[in-house]
Design a protein around this motif. Sequence first.
Motif, PDB file in Angstrom:
ATOM      1  N   ALA A   1       0.819  -1.206   0.000  1.00 28.85           N
ATOM      2  CA  ALA A   1       0.000   0.000   0.000  1.00 28.85           C
ATOM      3  C   ALA A   1       0.843   1.242   0.000  1.00 28.85           C
ATOM      4  O   ALA A   1       0.433   2.292   0.444  1.00 28.85           O
ATOM      5  N   GLY A   2       2.004   1.162  -0.483  1.00 24.41           N
ATOM      6  CA  GLY A   2       2.840   2.349  -0.514  1.00 24.41           C
ATOM      7  C   GLY A   2       3.711   2.346  -1.729  1.00 24.41           C
ATOM      8  O   GLY A   2       3.468   1.646  -2.668  1.00 24.41           O
ATOM      9  N   GLY A   3       4.755   3.114  -1.742  1.00 18.34           N
ATOM     10  CA  GLY A   3       5.645   3.167  -2.890  1.00 18.34           C
ATOM     11  C   GLY A   3       7.027   3.526  -2.443  1.00 18.34           C
ATOM     12  O   GLY A   3       7.265   3.848  -1.280  1.00 18.34           O
ATOM     13  N   PRO A   4       7.961   3.482  -3.337  1.00 22.55           N
ATOM     14  CA  PRO A   4       9.326   3.851  -2.974  1.00 22.55           C
ATOM     15  C   PRO A   4       9.457   5.327  -2.738  1.00 22.55           C
ATOM     16  O   PRO A   4       8.556   6.100  -3.001  1.00 22.55           O
TER      17      PRO A   4
ATOM     18  N   GLU B   1      14.386   7.015 -12.861  1.00 24.33           N
ATOM     19  CA  GLU B   1      15.341   7.389 -11.814  1.00 24.33           C
ATOM     20  C   GLU B   1      15.231   6.426 -10.646  1.00 24.33           C
ATOM     21  O   GLU B   1      14.147   5.944 -10.325  1.00 24.33           O
ATOM     22  N   GLU B   2      16.359   6.169 -10.007  1.00 21.34           N
ATOM     23  CA  GLU B   2      16.330   5.380  -8.785  1.00 21.34           C
ATOM     24  C   GLU B   2      15.723   6.194  -7.665  1.00 21.34           C
ATOM     25  O   GLU B   2      15.724   7.422  -7.686  1.00 21.34           O
ATOM     26  N   SER B   3      15.218   5.465  -6.672  1.00 22.26           N
ATOM     27  CA  SER B   3      14.515   6.106  -5.571  1.00 22.26           C
ATOM     28  C   SER B   3      15.390   6.199  -4.342  1.00 22.26           C
ATOM     29  O   SER B   3      16.233   5.349  -4.092  1.00 22.26           O
ATOM     30  N   GLY B   4      15.156   7.247  -3.574  1.00 23.78           N
ATOM     31  CA  GLY B   4      15.766   7.385  -2.263  1.00 23.78           C
ATOM     32  C   GLY B   4      14.772   7.001  -1.192  1.00 23.78           C
ATOM     33  O   GLY B   4      14.018   6.039  -1.334  1.00 23.78           O
ATOM     34  N   ASP B   5      14.687   7.803  -0.142  1.00 23.87           N
ATOM     35  CA  ASP B   5      13.843   7.461   0.990  1.00 23.87           C
ATOM     36  C   ASP B   5      12.501   8.167   1.004  1.00 23.87           C
ATOM     37  O   ASP B   5      11.640   7.828   1.800  1.00 23.87           O
ATOM     38  N   ALA B   6      12.295   9.175   0.196  1.00 16.75           N
ATOM     39  CA  ALA B   6      11.082   9.979   0.306  1.00 16.75           C
ATOM     40  C   ALA B   6      10.433  10.157  -1.053  1.00 16.75           C
ATOM     41  O   ALA B   6      10.956   9.751  -2.079  1.00 16.75           O
ATOM     42  N   GLN B   7       9.241  10.773  -1.043  1.00 15.85           N
ATOM     43  CA  GLN B   7       8.532  11.074  -2.279  1.00 15.85           C
ATOM     44  C   GLN B   7       9.334  12.139  -3.053  1.00 15.85           C
ATOM     45  O   GLN B   7      10.206  12.772  -2.500  1.00 15.85           O
ATOM     46  N   PRO B   8       9.047  12.417  -4.334  1.00 18.96           N
ATOM     47  CA  PRO B   8       7.905  11.848  -5.035  1.00 18.96           C
ATOM     48  C   PRO B   8       8.296  10.736  -5.999  1.00 18.96           C
ATOM     49  O   PRO B   8       9.444  10.640  -6.422  1.00 18.96           O
ATOM     50  N   VAL B   9       7.314   9.893  -6.319  1.00 25.79           N
ATOM     51  CA  VAL B   9       7.401   9.001  -7.467  1.00 25.79           C
ATOM     52  C   VAL B   9       6.120   9.206  -8.249  1.00 25.79           C
ATOM     53  O   VAL B   9       5.210   9.895  -7.791  1.00 25.79           O
ATOM     54  N   SER B  10       6.031   8.616  -9.430  1.00 25.55           N
ATOM     55  CA  SER B  10       4.811   8.742 -10.224  1.00 25.55           C
ATOM     56  C   SER B  10       4.067   7.417 -10.236  1.00 25.55           C
ATOM     57  O   SER B  10       4.666   6.355 -10.425  1.00 25.55           O
ATOM     58  N   TYR B  11       2.768   7.499 -10.018  1.00 25.28           N
ATOM     59  CA  TYR B  11       1.882   6.346 -10.084  1.00 25.28           C
ATOM     60  C   TYR B  11       1.041   6.459 -11.357  1.00 25.28           C
ATOM     61  O   TYR B  11       0.713   7.561 -11.804  1.00 25.28           O
ATOM     62  N   PHE B  12       0.670   5.296 -11.892  1.00 26.10           N
ATOM     63  CA  PHE B  12      -0.040   5.274 -13.169  1.00 26.10           C
ATOM     64  C   PHE B  12      -1.271   4.370 -13.075  1.00 26.10           C
ATOM     65  O   PHE B  12      -1.235   3.335 -12.403  1.00 26.10           O
ATOM     66  N   ARG B  13      -2.330   4.779 -13.777  1.00 19.82           N
ATOM     67  CA  ARG B  13      -3.492   3.919 -13.965  1.00 19.82           C
ATOM     68  C   ARG B  13      -3.367   3.209 -15.299  1.00 19.82           C
ATOM     69  O   ARG B  13      -2.796   3.748 -16.244  1.00 19.82           O
TER      70      ARG B  13
END
Length: 224
Positions: free
Chosen positions: A24-27, A202-214
């Motif tokens: 229920a979350g994301g990177p 891009e690689e992720s760190g510890d916080a937002q943002p990332v993009s979510y898609f439908r």
Amino acid sequence: MSIKRWFGGAGLVVLTGALGACVAGGPGAPATEGGQQETGRGVSVGEREVGIANSDGRPDAVGRSTAPAPATSALPPVLTGKRWGTIVRTESFEGGVSLLDGGRLAEVDGDEGRQLFAPTPIGGKKYLVKAYKRSSTTPLCWVARNPGGGRPLIVEGAACNAQDRHQQFDVTPVTRDGRQVYLFSNSSAYLRHSARSGLILEESGDAQPVSYFRINDNGPAPVG
């Protein structure tokens, strides 16, 4: 437009059964666009580190995997390779994702490019993301590219090859605000929108943002 509007059609696919209890979350926050490390534990992105193909199509020093035949019974319909649909970033108010004729993945508000996608499982929780025009049954597949010159990683189109690591994407279902959305990534580099560069990896760190898609179901995909 010749295909259903970005926000129309079947809408979100509701994940049922055990898979419905997925993450229920994301990177967290991606590294900066040029591949530099942000604060915290953000990881720099480089050609060597994430194994991305060069702009001329030559892969760097990475292996090729031979994944087993996938089981699709527990997958959402839009992740079986048997359905195609439009892909829309949740933060986008109009338009959707298109693999342009020039080769790059971008967001558009017209009919240009390939706008129907069929994520197709190839085993090991990996997918070929096949891109179609409505009038064509021959897909191109997403491939991660390093354009060089310190620019961010991008997604382009290529002839589909399940053995090419740069075409093996993770498509992760995520429940946000009670709705099913998806994260797309390749070698831990996530697809996201950049105000300066458009859609990038891009690689992720510890916080937002990332993009979510439908993924909006548009019916049966071509066979093969």
